[in-house]
Design a protein around this motif. Structure first.
Motif, PDB file in Angstrom:
ATOM      1  N   THR A 212     -12.859   0.818  -1.024  1.00 16.35           N
ATOM      2  CA  THR A 212     -11.949   0.470   0.070  1.00 16.35           C
ATOM      3  C   THR A 212     -12.564  -0.678   0.861  1.00 16.35           C
ATOM      4  N   PRO A 213     -11.744  -1.430   1.601  1.00 21.09           N
ATOM      5  CA  PRO A 213     -12.304  -2.494   2.447  1.00 21.09           C
ATOM      6  C   PRO A 213     -13.407  -1.969   3.372  1.00 21.09           C
ATOM      7  N   GLU A 214     -13.251  -0.762   3.900  1.00 16.88           N
ATOM      8  CA  GLU A 214     -14.268  -0.189   4.794  1.00 16.88           C
ATOM      9  C   GLU A 214     -15.597  -0.018   4.059  1.00 16.88           C
ATOM     10  N   MET A 215     -15.534   0.542   2.859  1.00 18.71           N
ATOM     11  CA  MET A 215     -16.760   0.749   2.091  1.00 18.71           C
ATOM     12  C   MET A 215     -17.437  -0.586   1.789  1.00 18.71           C
ATOM     13  N   ILE A 216     -16.626  -1.563   1.441  1.00 18.37           N
ATOM     14  CA  ILE A 216     -17.181  -2.873   1.074  1.00 18.37           C
ATOM     15  C   ILE A 216     -17.885  -3.519   2.261  1.00 18.37           C
ATOM     16  N   VAL A 217     -17.221  -3.511   3.398  1.00 16.26           N
ATOM     17  CA  VAL A 217     -17.798  -4.219   4.547  1.00 16.26           C
ATOM     18  C   VAL A 217     -19.002  -3.452   5.114  1.00 16.26           C
ATOM     19  N   ASN A 218     -18.927  -2.128   5.154  1.00 18.26           N
ATOM     20  CA  ASN A 218     -20.102  -1.359   5.597  1.00 18.26           C
ATOM     21  C   ASN A 218     -21.309  -1.663   4.715  1.00 18.26           C
TER      22      ASN A 218
ATOM     23  N   LEU B  87      -7.269  -6.960  -9.203  1.00 18.47           N
ATOM     24  CA  LEU B  87      -6.330  -7.025 -10.324  1.00 18.47           C
ATOM     25  C   LEU B  87      -5.022  -6.331  -9.996  1.00 18.47           C
ATOM     26  N   SER B  88      -4.990  -5.669  -8.844  1.00 21.38           N
ATOM     27  CA  SER B  88      -3.886  -4.759  -8.572  1.00 21.38           C
ATOM     28  C   SER B  88      -2.676  -5.441  -7.967  1.00 21.38           C
ATOM     29  N   GLY B  89      -2.803  -6.710  -7.590  1.00 21.17           N
ATOM     30  CA  GLY B  89      -1.700  -7.368  -6.908  1.00 21.17           C
ATOM     31  C   GLY B  89      -1.713  -7.128  -5.406  1.00 21.17           C
ATOM     32  N   ALA B  90      -2.692  -6.362  -4.945  1.00 24.18           N
ATOM     33  CA  ALA B  90      -2.746  -6.038  -3.512  1.00 24.18           C
ATOM     34  C   ALA B  90      -3.603  -7.015  -2.718  1.00 24.18           C
ATOM     35  N   HIS B  91      -3.913  -8.165  -3.330  1.00 28.91           N
ATOM     36  CA  HIS B  91      -4.840  -9.106  -2.672  1.00 28.91           C
ATOM     37  C   HIS B  91      -4.396  -9.522  -1.276  1.00 28.91           C
ATOM     38  N   ASN B  92      -3.060  -9.648  -1.071  1.00 25.01           N
ATOM     39  CA  ASN B  92      -2.608 -10.115   0.244  1.00 25.01           C
ATOM     40  C   ASN B  92      -2.807  -9.090   1.356  1.00 25.01           C
ATOM     41  N   THR B  93      -3.057  -7.850   0.999  1.00 28.51           N
ATOM     42  CA  THR B  93      -3.409  -6.878   2.039  1.00 28.51           C
ATOM     43  C   THR B  93      -4.915  -6.624   2.072  1.00 28.51           C
ATOM     44  N   ILE B  94      -5.551  -6.606   0.873  1.00 25.81           N
ATOM     45  CA  ILE B  94      -6.986  -6.281   0.831  1.00 25.81           C
ATOM     46  C   ILE B  94      -7.835  -7.339   1.543  1.00 25.81           C
ATOM     47  N   PHE B  95      -7.632  -8.621   1.203  1.00 31.53           N
ATOM     48  CA  PHE B  95      -8.504  -9.646   1.783  1.00 31.53           C
ATOM     49  C   PHE B  95      -8.390  -9.731   3.311  1.00 31.53           C
ATOM     50  N   PRO B  96      -7.161  -9.765   3.862  1.00 29.58           N
ATOM     51  CA  PRO B  96      -7.089  -9.809   5.334  1.00 29.58           C
ATOM     52  C   PRO B  96      -7.767  -8.602   5.997  1.00 29.58           C
TER      53      PRO B  96
ATOM     54  N   LEU C 150     -12.364  -6.563   9.197  1.00 24.29           N
ATOM     55  CA  LEU C 150     -13.534  -5.677   9.322  1.00 24.29           C
ATOM     56  C   LEU C 150     -14.832  -6.476   9.406  1.00 24.29           C
ATOM     57  N   MET C 151     -14.896  -7.569   8.637  1.00 28.95           N
ATOM     58  CA  MET C 151     -16.099  -8.405   8.684  1.00 28.95           C
ATOM     59  C   MET C 151     -16.344  -8.907  10.101  1.00 28.95           C
ATOM     60  N   LYS C 152     -15.258  -9.280  10.788  1.00 28.28           N
ATOM     61  CA  LYS C 152     -15.414  -9.761  12.173  1.00 28.28           C
ATOM     62  C   LYS C 152     -15.904  -8.632  13.069  1.00 28.28           C
ATOM     63  N   GLN C 153     -15.296  -7.460  12.892  1.00 28.61           N
ATOM     64  CA  GLN C 153     -15.691  -6.303  13.716  1.00 28.61           C
ATOM     65  C   GLN C 153     -17.138  -5.913  13.553  1.00 28.61           C
TER      66      GLN C 153
END
Ligand SMILES: Nc1nc2c(ncn2[C@@H]2O[C@H](COP(=O)(O)OP(=O)(O)O)[C@@H](O)[C@H]2O)c(=O)[nH]1
Ligand SMILES: [Mg+2]
Lengths: 146, 327
Positions: free
Chosen positions: A45-51, A66-75, A80-83
Motif C-alpha cells: 500500500t502507499p502507506e507501507m511504501i512511504v513508511n 500494472l493495475s491501471g491504478a497509477h492515477n490514484t496510487i502515485f498522488p 504521504l511523502m510530504k507528510q
C-alpha cells in the motif's frame, strides 16, 4: 575525508494484482550497478511504501504499477511523502502507464516514468545522474585508499 | 537538520531523524561521530538479540514471529537486517523486509536493512552504531540479523546479549563443524524447519554435542536446542515460537541474575573501541601522508630492498602516535 555516498533505492509493486517480475529485474540491475536496493515485492500500500522509504532513508522510490491504478496510487504516495518528510526523495515509475497519463503524474511530482521494455541500463543511468553519481561504485574504504 | 536538533528528535523516538543519522554513520560522515557522542549516552538499556545462521535457514521468518511476540508484551522493537554487498559492484539486494512487512505500519517497530559494504564479520561496519541509535530511540528490544554467508560471523557475539544460531535439518557437515565450538557460538540453538526430515536425529546430535562439551561449573549457561517451524505467515500456525521466546527471556534473566550482563556490556564496548581506533588511526595516518610523496618513496625503497613494510609502518606510526604509555 570524503566518502562516496551509496545510493539506496526502494523498489515495490503496489496493488493487489499482477506479478513482480519486472520489479525484480529492475532491483537486480540496480544492485548490479552498485546500489543498495530495498526490495519490498508485491501487494504494497502507499502507506507501507512511504513508511519504509522513511525508515530506510532511501534516495529514490521506484514503483511498478500494472493495475491501471497509477492515477490514484502515485498522488497518494506523493501526499504521504510530504507528510512524512520524505519529500527530498526521487519518485519514479514503470509498468503499464499509458502515455496520456504522464503529464498528470509528472505535474503531481513523479520525476520519471519508464515505458514497458525499457533497458535497465537507462534506469541505472537515470538514477546515477539524478543523484550525482556517475562513477561505477567501489566499496568504501578499500580501493579508494590506494 | 542541525546536529542538536537531530539528537533531540532521535531521543523523542523521531523515526526520520534516526533514519537520517543511520545513513550518516553508514556513509562514515565526519559529523556522524560527533552526533554519536550524544547518542551513546542514551544507550545501553535495551535487550539485544542476535540471530545468525546460513542464508535460507529461516532467520528473517523467525524474527518476524519474535517481533510479534514482543509486540504482544507492548515492547518497542528495532530490527537491523544485514545482507551481503557484492564485492564487485558494491551493491546489494536487501530483501529481508519482505518477511517483515506485517509491521511496516506498526509505530512500535523500526526496521533497517544494511549492506555489509565489504566489512567482514557477518555485519556491516556501521551496524553497532545503528543498534545504538535504535536504543536511543527507546526500543526495548533490538534484534540483529547477520548476513549468514559463512561460519566466521563473530561480531554478533560481541554485540548481542542473547545469541541465536539457526540451523536446519540436513546440514550434517555444518553441524559437525560447529560441534566443537558450540558453547561459544550460541546461547540458543534454533533448529528451524523442524517439519523437515531428519529433524529428530539432528536435535539429538546437537544435544549430545552440548553435553559432551559441558563444563561442570555452576552458573554456566548451557545452550539449549529449540526446535521451530517458522514458515507460516500466521504465528499461530508456527511451532516453537513461544518456547523460543521463553528461552530468550530465561537467558536474559540468567545474565542479569549472575551479573554476566556486565561482561557482555564490557565486551561490546571493547569491540566498538577496537573498530573506532582502527578506523581513526588509519584515517589519521593516511591523511598525514597525503600529498607528501612519502608513500611512493616508501614503496620504492621497499622495492629496492632498502626497507621493508614492517619498518615503514613502525616509522610512520611513531611519527603519528606518541610512543609513551598512557597514564
Ligand atoms: N519448511 C520450512 N520452511 C521454512 C521454515 N522457516 C522458514 N522457511 C522458509 O525458508 C526460506 C528462507 O527463509 P528466510 O526467513 O528468508 O531465511 P534467512 O535467509 O535465514 O533469513 C523461506 O522460503 C521460508 O518460507 C520452516 O520452519 N519450515
Ligand atoms: Mg533473511
Amino acid at each position: 575525508m570524503t566518502t562516496k555516498k551509496t545510493i539506496r533505492v526502494l523498489i515495490a509493486k503496489p496493488g493487489l494484482d499482477g506479478h513482480d517480475r519486472g520489479a525484480k529485474v529492475v532491483a537486480r540491475a540496480l544492485s548490479d550497478a552498485g546500489m543498495e536496493v530495498i526490495y519490498l515485492g508485491l501487494h504494497q500500500t502507499p502507506e507501507m511504501i512511504v513508511n519504509t522509504a522513511a525508515d530506510e532513508d532511501v534516495d529514490a522510490i521506484g514503483l511498478s504499477v500494472l493495475s491501471g491504478a497509477h492515477n490514484t496510487i502515485f498522488p497518494r504516495v506523493i501526499s504521504l511523502m510530504k507528510q512524512k518528510e520524505v519529500d527530498d526523495v526521487l519518485l519514479f515509475g514503470g509498468g503499464t502507464i499509458p502515455e496520456k497519463d504522464h503529464p498528470f503524474l509528472k505535474a503531481e511530482g513523479v520525476d520519471r516514468i519508464f515505458m514497458p521494455g525499457t533497458d535497465t541500463k537507462e534506469i541505472v543511468f537515470y538514477l546515477q545522474s539524478a543523484l550525482n553519481d556517475s562513477t561505477p561504485s567501489v566499496i568504501e574504504g578499500t580501493a579508494s585508499k590506494s | 537538520m542541525k546536529p542538536q536538533e537531530m539528537v533531540d528528535r532521535i531521543l523523542k523516538a523521531d523515526r526520520r531523524a534516526a533514519a537520517r543519522l543511520m545513513t550518516m554513520v553508514e556513509d562514515q560522515s565526519e559529523l556522524a561521530s560527533e552526533i554519536m557522542k550524544d547518542i551513546f549516552a542514551c544507550t545501553g538499556r535495551s535487550m539485544l538479540i542476535g540471530v545468525t545462521g546460513a542464508g535460507g535457514s529461516g532467520k528473517s521468518s523467525l524474527i518476524e514471529h519474535l517481533i510479534g511476540r514482543f509486540r504482544k508484551d507492548d515492547k518497542k522493537v528495532g530490527v537491523v537486517a544485514v545482507d551481503p554487498s557484492s564485492p564487485f559492484s558494491g551493491g546489494a539486494l536487501l530483501g529481508d523486509r519482505i518477511r517483515f512487512q506485517k509491521y511496516s505500519l506498526d509505530d512500535g517497530v523500526f526496521i533497517r536493512s544494511m549492506g555489509s559494504r565489504g566489512y567482514m564479520g557477518g555485519l556491516a561496519r556501521a551496524s553497532s552504531d545503528v543498534v545504538r541509535i535504535m536504543e536511543a530511540m527507546g526500543n526495548d528490544v533490538v534484534i540483529i540479523e547477520t548476513l549468514g554467508a559463512g561460519q566466521d560471523e563473530v561480531d554478533i557475539i560481541h554485540i548481542a546479549q542473547t545469541c541465536l544460531l539457526v540451523l536446519t535439518p540436513g546440514m550434517g557437515d555444518d553441524i559437525q563443524a560447529i560441534k566443537a565450538g558450540i558453547m561459544e557460538i550460541a546461547d540458543l540453538i534454533v533448529l528451524n524447519k523442524a517439519d523437515l526430515e531428519g529433524a529428530n536425529s539432528c536435535i539429538q546430535s546437537l544435544e549430545s554435542a552440548i553435553h559432551y562439551n559441558l563444563k561442570k561449573d555452576k552458573d554456566v549457561w548451557v545452550p539449549r536446542v529449540v526446535p521451530t517451524i517458522a514458515s507460516s505467515m500466521q504465528t499461530a500456525e508456527c511451532e516453537g515460537i513461544e518456547d523460543l521466546y521463553q528461552n530468550i527471556m530465561e537467558h536474559q534473566a540468567f545474565l542479569h541474575k549472575t551479573r554476566r550482563i556486565d561482561t557482555v556490556h564490557a565486551k561490546r564496548i571493547e569491540q566498538e573501541l577496537g573498530l573506532i581506533f582502527k578506523d581513526e588511526v588509519e584515517k589519521t595516518v593516511f591523511a598525514g601522508l597525503k600529498g607528501t610523496g612519502k608513500k611512493r618513496e616508501y614503496i620504492e625503497s621497499i622495492i629496492k630492498g632498502n626497507n621493508n613494510p614492517y619498518s615503514v609502518v613502525d616509522e610512520v606510526l611513531s611519527t603519528f602516535l606518541r610512543t609513551e604509555k598512557l597514564e
